[in-house]
Design an enzyme around this catalytic site. Structure first.
Site, PDB file in Angstrom:
ATOM      1  CB  THR D  34       2.442  50.680 -19.519  1.00  0.00           C
ATOM      2  OG1 THR D  34       2.676  51.355 -20.760  1.00  0.00           O
ATOM      3  CG2 THR D  34       2.002  49.118 -19.341  1.00  0.00           C
ATOM      4  CB  SER D  36      -2.553  48.447 -12.211  1.00  0.00           C
ATOM      5  OG  SER D  36      -1.825  48.439 -11.157  1.00  0.00           O
ATOM      6  CB  THR D  37      -1.250  53.585 -10.876  1.00  0.00           C
ATOM      7  OG1 THR D  37      -0.797  52.339  -9.846  1.00  0.00           O
ATOM      8  CG2 THR D  37      -1.636  54.592 -10.105  1.00  0.00           C
ATOM      9  CG  ASP D  90       4.396  55.358 -17.021  1.00  0.00           C
ATOM     10  OD1 ASP D  90       3.835  54.396 -16.520  1.00  0.00           O
ATOM     11  OD2 ASP D  90       5.205  55.351 -17.938  1.00  0.00           O
ATOM     12  N   GLY D  91       3.100  55.180 -14.025  1.00  0.00           N
ATOM     13  CA  GLY D  91       3.202  54.720 -12.588  1.00  0.00           C
ATOM     14  C   GLY D  91       4.765  54.142 -12.379  1.00  0.00           C
ATOM     15  CG  ASP D  93       7.734  48.322 -11.182  1.00  0.00           C
ATOM     16  OD1 ASP D  93       6.656  48.325 -11.521  1.00  0.00           O
ATOM     17  OD2 ASP D  93       8.719  47.978 -12.178  1.00  0.00           O
ATOM     18  N   GLY D 105       8.179  46.674 -14.500  1.00  0.00           N
ATOM     19  CA  GLY D 105       7.383  45.343 -14.085  1.00  0.00           C
ATOM     20  C   GLY D 105       6.736  44.893 -15.225  1.00  0.00           C
ATOM     21  CD  GLU D 112       6.295  52.081 -18.790  1.00  0.00           C
ATOM     22  OE1 GLU D 112       5.220  51.796 -18.348  1.00  0.00           O
ATOM     23  OE2 GLU D 112       7.203  51.887 -18.018  1.00  0.00           O
TER      24      GLU D 112
END
Lengths: 234, 234, 234, 234
Positions: D34, D36-37, D90-91, D93, D105, D112
């Site tokens: 989940t 933006s990246t 996944d990204g 923070d 975040g 996740e």
């Protein structure tokens, strides 16, 4: 929809919120709504509890109103223990001349409706900007995540344009205090709110919509501190 | 209500369940109901997938049907990805001559209704004991825990006698897959199921009730393996 | 696991339950556990409230204890309003000589643990049959449905045999008051409960397990009405 | 915390997100994170599915990633049906030189973590701004609403400063996809992330915290489109 958690003072909200607090007397069990106008009521009730010995029990409609009520020092109980409330006070997003209201901008309308229908008397506090001859704001509809696509389809069949409400401080959609989604549905001018209310309730997976047909009285606050009271014609 | 998880074989349930599986063909997205009759359908579909190369996607209506479908080897998808299903197959607790049904003995009726209404064609599988001229069994009503007392009151106003369903393998009430309570409401003979359905949906805090008015076809299995098919008059 | 909701009277449970009620005095905020032994405590507290003017607030650990407390006439509050409790009283499925306990047969152990850890003093009420030199009963583990398979795998890596708890009055698994599953995990004799507690907590998707290492006192009821008290060595 | 749903293009996020998509080959079951990246990864996988015949199944970690994956045309399955994933992307923070990461975040860290621990290989995609010698950002901790005050107290005992995350598009706190609260806890420089992870997991009512100790590889995207890969030393 703009940001909801405003900290700026509003004299008209304050006038309505405080006037409604005067309806509360010792011994009452009171439903405490959610939002910026009824927040004035909650704070005023807290002051009356601390300074005037007001002895009441509150039932909250959201995590927000719970936090405010605890901060204000209002003793809380539950609907399970007190299924019938003496009074419920809450705000509204829009309210028409026959006292049909739209609520749910704060995504708390499901518990707000359960609480208000559990009360002998339901009073809405608002400022003039919330009043309208007819309802035409978006109607928040709380739906089970599992039913999102079905609800979108059924709302469209009713003539509405539903938009899934997106969150800002989390990724993805807003989740309600009950763990569900909110579809904000545009219907243009709603000519017959009571029929639309029944139609929305009948959609499988709709937990609760934001049309309220059970308002008994409306307190409209003005900037000069005066309050206009409108009572429903029965 | 008696224990639900029966392991004994039932030729009539088997007949109906397997006959309905024949409606499924490759390429379909199929809603998979919950309960002991449709369990035969799910197992048969699994057999067809493994042995005959049937290529389908399933959408489940409960954790139980998810587990059965996975065990059977049926590839699963979601309503979000496939909002319109080709077919939904499910059981019923009781079904009348006009194909109004009562469901929810297994507490799965909320997702079952969402799935069945999302399907182009909804087929109920049952044995003769489930059929009746008129509906008169208890109607399961899923309610938010917060609204239990209000729902009890409103169901009584509609002439029903609601009983909170108690659990056996946990303390306190049964909790549904959605986290809610079930009120089993006795209404005696239900003369007008469609009106009662609307009335129950309109109660604040009712998530979904067990009256289904969207059955397209009924497959009734007999002990000799034969199946009687009833189609709704439109 | 046998059926939990027994209605038969138990003198030993009664003895322990009532003895613990004597620890409660006016002005206290008390955590009220779940199950058949602490039910005697709740009923006794209700009697003291009605007949002796005992003035307390209760915090419940489940829908079951909420219903019992309301029926008994105990005023309820919440952990949000009273984050620190004077006392918590609860039952246990098994408890060893060092007062490590296994709880969760009633699937209420998550809120029970939160309440007991929020209390200055945590007293367990039980009959002799619950005591054991070492813990060897199954450990209930509440898990997010999303994490079921992962939790099964991780519990096996810790040497346990997990079984998804099935419901009787609904189709599929038992759902907890928090909307989750329960895995009942057999570990044989648990030699080091505190280490296993940490290992189970560290599994992603485990909401809470049934090992309690925070019992301060144990009240063991006997058939003759006497009660043996064991205090934890600190 | 600033607004999360940015629509502006980021070349460095894009570089990392797309590079990680190249790890995916036909036949794989892939965990889709989940944020933006990883949104770039999901879009790229969708392109490969449509244009190159990539044949994969995705498992989502949030409603947001579900919507993105459906829009991208990636076939979805569930952890129940595929408990072991070939890969999760996944990204983060923040991520330190030993590949300990802080996530959450977007309030999606519980699912996740479950997804990433279910994968044979877990790859984090990020831009340079997320990397740090040591972790010092706030740690998101998902807690049951019932346990909020207890978790606040326990996090303080661990040296943290917890803040309940407030929502913008609803009144009151952010609610996660699982129906819970998020406490954002400041710990200053986190010298020993693995110990803090165990301590946070052990707090009753904590569903999952945002410290991840299971990252296998880190893809750091640069503005020029190049990507630096860091592999965990085992």
């Amino acid at each position: 929809m703009t940001e909801r958690n405003t900290s700026t003072d509003s004299p008209e909200k304050r006038a309505a919120g405080i006037a409604a607090a005067r309806l509360v007397s010792s011994g009452m069990v009171v439903g405490l709504g959610t939002g910026s106008t009824v927040a004035y009521t909650i704070k005023e009730l807290g002051r009356l509890v601390r300074e005037k010995g007001l002895d009441i029990l509150g039932v909250v409609t959201s995590y927000q109103s719970e936090m405010l009520a605890i901060e204000a020092g209002i003793k809380l109980t539950t609907l399970s223990q007190h299924p019938e409330l003496d009074l419920a006070i809450d705000g509204a997003d829009q309210i028409d001349s026959e006292l049909h209201a739209i609520k749910g901008g704060g995504a708390a309308h499901t518990r707000e409706k359960i609480v208000s229908v559990s009360a002998k008397r339901f009073v809405v506090v608002a400022d003039e900007s919330k009043t309208s001859t007819q309802l035409d704001k978006t109607v928040p509809v709380e739906v089970l995540p599992f039913a999102k696509e079905l609800a979108v389809k059924k709302i469209r069949e009713l003539g509405g344009k539903p938009h899934l409400r997106s969150a800002v401080k989390k990724d993805g959609p807003v989740i309600t205090d009950n763990g569900n989604f909110v579809l904000d549905a545009e219907f243009g001018v709603i000519k017959d709110p009571e029929t639309l209310a029944l139609q929305l309730s009948a959609i499988p997976g709709v937990v609760e919509h934001g049309i309220f047909c059970n308002v008994d009285e409306l307190y409209i606050g003005n900037k000069d501190g005066s309050v206009k009271i409108v009572t429903r014609q029965k």
